[in-house]
Design an enzyme around this catalytic site. Structure first.
Site, PDB file in Angstrom:
ATOM      1  N   GLY A  61     -45.794 -15.693  20.437  1.00  0.00           N
ATOM      2  CA  GLY A  61     -44.837 -14.611  20.603  1.00  0.00           C
ATOM      3  C   GLY A  61     -44.706 -13.758  19.364  1.00  0.00           C
ATOM      4  N   ASP A  62     -43.653 -12.932  19.380  1.00  0.00           N
ATOM      5  CA  ASP A  62     -43.396 -11.989  18.283  1.00  0.00           C
ATOM      6  C   ASP A  62     -42.069 -12.374  17.637  1.00  0.00           C
ATOM      7  OD1 ASP A  62     -43.532  -9.851  16.589  1.00  0.00           O
ATOM      8  OD2 ASP A  62     -43.678  -8.323  18.162  1.00  0.00           O
ATOM      9  N   PHE A  63     -41.611 -11.549  16.688  1.00  0.00           N
ATOM     10  CA  PHE A  63     -40.373 -11.851  15.984  1.00  0.00           C
ATOM     11  C   PHE A  63     -39.178 -11.892  16.925  1.00  0.00           C
ATOM     12  CE2 PHE A  63     -43.014  -9.766  12.658  1.00  0.00           C
ATOM     13  CZ  PHE A  63     -43.140 -10.869  11.824  1.00  0.00           C
ATOM     14  N   HIS A  65     -42.924  -8.880   3.143  1.00  0.00           N
ATOM     15  CA  HIS A  65     -43.638  -7.916   2.298  1.00  0.00           C
ATOM     16  C   HIS A  65     -44.661  -7.093   3.086  1.00  0.00           C
ATOM     17  CE1 HIS A  65     -47.295 -10.645   1.018  1.00  0.00           C
ATOM     18  NE2 HIS A  65     -47.086 -10.673   2.313  1.00  0.00           N
TER      19      HIS A  65
END
Length: 572
Positions: A454-456, A473
């Protein structure tokens, strides 16, 4: 900030062992490669190896005495004030010299050759809960004051000038010095050449008496150090990157190790050239350049890998081979567009490859794997992280740790290995999750680890500890706030977030973070940040920076907790 005496004790023991094992001629050859014959004998007759030095940070005199005793050292007098080191620390940390209680002890050591030498122990007293903890952590990591020293036998100005000139002829560079009135002695510091093999980069010539007239010329050279030569060396940095990348692409490190069997015996150029399919004369030219950098060493039998070069082998523990290929490949190409990024604000990588860093790598499975391995290659940064108090406390409770965008699982694997009662969750892109599943499975962690593609936005809720390592970063401030808000929404009021990043120094001192700031700008459109900048981003997401602890390779772990409901409004 966490500070302990155990690190000081182990460093001091290593220094004692070093002093016992060395003699003047051997150490001069290690420090000044190429020095031999009559000049070595002349130098050894005029100065003798007297001590090795380091800086320790006891909370009080009793703790210092205990550390010395643990290392078999006895101080025959109380510490004397150290003017030179105190002033260097004051300048480096922008402190008043008056607040730095720096002393010198010189306990004696009987060496293997029967000589009596010393361990020079600089002591900076750091009381419990002192704001000097940050100074101690910085100095332990960078070892600025560690050095080896030679005492001049005949303190004559002509002899002294001749010794300084001889050091310079073999690559040592003036690096400051001073006069200490408390012991009526003058010190001349040098930086050893890059190819030195002694394990120390700073060298001291100690001369009894006041020799500030000779010292003045030494300090002038230190300040003025031939700017044209310095610039020329800087301009050839690209050659070094490609020399290392070529060494790896040709598999020379692995061939050297295979030929030498134990990796120690020298290998002839003809044999190496045949094994890697290269021109022998051209390979010899490459190896001589790498010998100058300390990647290989050369003798009459051929070339052998140094400890540095061994890290370029594919099967070496902590191998950095993937980094050499990445920095000498896609990132090298994108840096040619650095001026475009500076001029326009656009990302050079996207100009060169027509798409962003993540999409480009995801589109090519081999490149994606190389990128994941290159991220894991910097894993020495993680060495102390499993011992962080947050993880230690969580382990006692059998808690769950979520590694967000955790790559191939290198960091999560270290945490689970260190704490058998912990459970883990790795959140990553689908193709990377499968790689992590294989690697963590091979390490025996499958039963304690879940994997989520998945993603954040998919950060699982309700875990005890969340880890966000070298992620922020990659992104601009707006995206960082969004990522942190996803974390904050998933966290309970008692959960902890550990953010691992290189943090820009507030005082502008030299740091790998400054180099990576340029790299992130050029290649992903991201940036490194100062601690106060991160604190503001955390606050915008309803989080608070609790603590910061240094890590190797100029890294830091930022301990973060929730302060209340996250602010989901967009920020300008």
């Amino acid at each position: 900030m966490i500070t302990t005496l155990s690190g000081d004790t182990s460093r001091l023991r290593a220094t004692v062992d070093f002093v016992k094992e060395q003699d003047t001629a051997t150490l001069l050859r290690l420090l000044l490669p190429g020095l031999d014959g009559p000049e070595l004998r002349a130098l050894a007759e005029r100065c003798g190896f007297s001590h090795a030095a380091l800086l320790v940070f006891p909370p009080d005199e009793a703790a210092l005495d205990a550390t010395l005793a643990d290392c078999g050292l006895v101080a025959d007098a109380p510490p004397r004030p150290s003017v030179i080191v105190r002033e260097r620390l004051a300048v480096r940390h922008r402190r008043s010299a008056a607040e730095l209680d720096v002393g010198i002890l010189r306990p004696a050591v009987v060496c293997l050759d029967g000589a009596r030498r010393w361990v020079e122990v600089f002591t900076l007293t750091v009381p419990p809960a002192s704001d000097l903890d940050t100074v101690a952590a910085y100095e332990r990591e960078r070892q600025h004051e560690a050095h080896v020293a030679f005492e001049v036998e005949t303190p004559d100005p002509l002899v002294l000038r001749g010794l300084c000139a001889a050091f310079g002829r073999y690559g040592a560079v003036p690096d400051g010095g001073g006069y200490n009135p408390h012991e009526n002695g003058t010190v001349f510091y040098f930086t050893a050449p890059a190819e030195a093999k002694a394990g120390y980069r700073r060298v001291e010539l100690y001369v009894p008496g006041d020799h500030r007239d000779v010292l003045a010329a030494h300090l002038d050279e230190h300040r003025a150090r031939q700017p044209a030569e310095t610039l020329l060396r800087l301009l050839t940095g690209a050659w070094t990157t490609q020399a290392l990348a070529a060494f790896v692409r040709l598999d020379v490190a692995d061939a050297m190790d295979g030929n030498a069997m134990d990796g120690k015996r020298a290998v002839g150029v003809a044999d190496l050239a045949r094994d890697v399919g290269a021109s022998a004369p051209n390979l010899a030219t490459l190896l001589r350049y790498l010998a100058m950098l300390g990647v290989v060493s050369e003798d009459r039998d051929g070339f052998r890998l140094t400890d540095t070069g061994t890290l370029l082998r594919a099967d070496a523990e902590g191998s950095m081979r993937a980094l050499a290929l990445m920095y000498g490949g896609p990132f090298y190409e994108s840096f040619a567009g650095l001026d475009h990024t500076v001029r326009t604000g656009q990302v050079a990588f996207e100009q060169r490859f027509g798409e962003n860093h993540f999409d480009h790598f995801a589109r090519d499975p081999e490149l994606a794997e190389l990128f994941d391995r290159s991220m894991a290659a910097g894993s020495r940064m993680f060495d102390p992280l499993p011992a962080h108090p947050v993880l230690t406390a969580a382990a006692a409770e059998g808690a769950t740790v979520v590694d967000i965008a955790g790559g191939n699982g290198e960091l999560l694997g270290r945490i689970l290995s260190a704490h058998p009662r912990l459970h883990g969750v790795l959140l990553e892109r689908p193709h990377t999750v499968e790689t992590a599943r294989r690697l963590l499975g091979a390490a025996g962690h499958t039963e304690r680890c879940a994997f989520r593609a998945g993603d954040f936005a998919d950060v699982p809720a309700g875990a005890d500890v969340y880890v966000l390592s070298r992620v922020l970063h990659d992104w601009d401030d707006d995206r960082c706030r969004e990522i942190l808000r996803h974390c904050a929404r998933a966290m309970t009021d008692t959960a902890d977030l550990l953010v691992v990043e290189r943090v820009l120094p507030a005082d502008g001192s030299a740091s790998l973070a400054t180099a990576w700031d340029l790299h992130m700008m050029c290649n992903v459109g991201g940036r490194e940040r100062r601690a106060d900048h991160y604190a503001r981003l955390f606050a915008d997401a309803g989080l608070t920076l609790v603590d910061r602890t240094p890590l190797p390779l100029d890294g830091s772990v930022l301990h973060v907790r929730r302060t209340g409901p996250a602010d989901t409004r967009s920020k300008v």
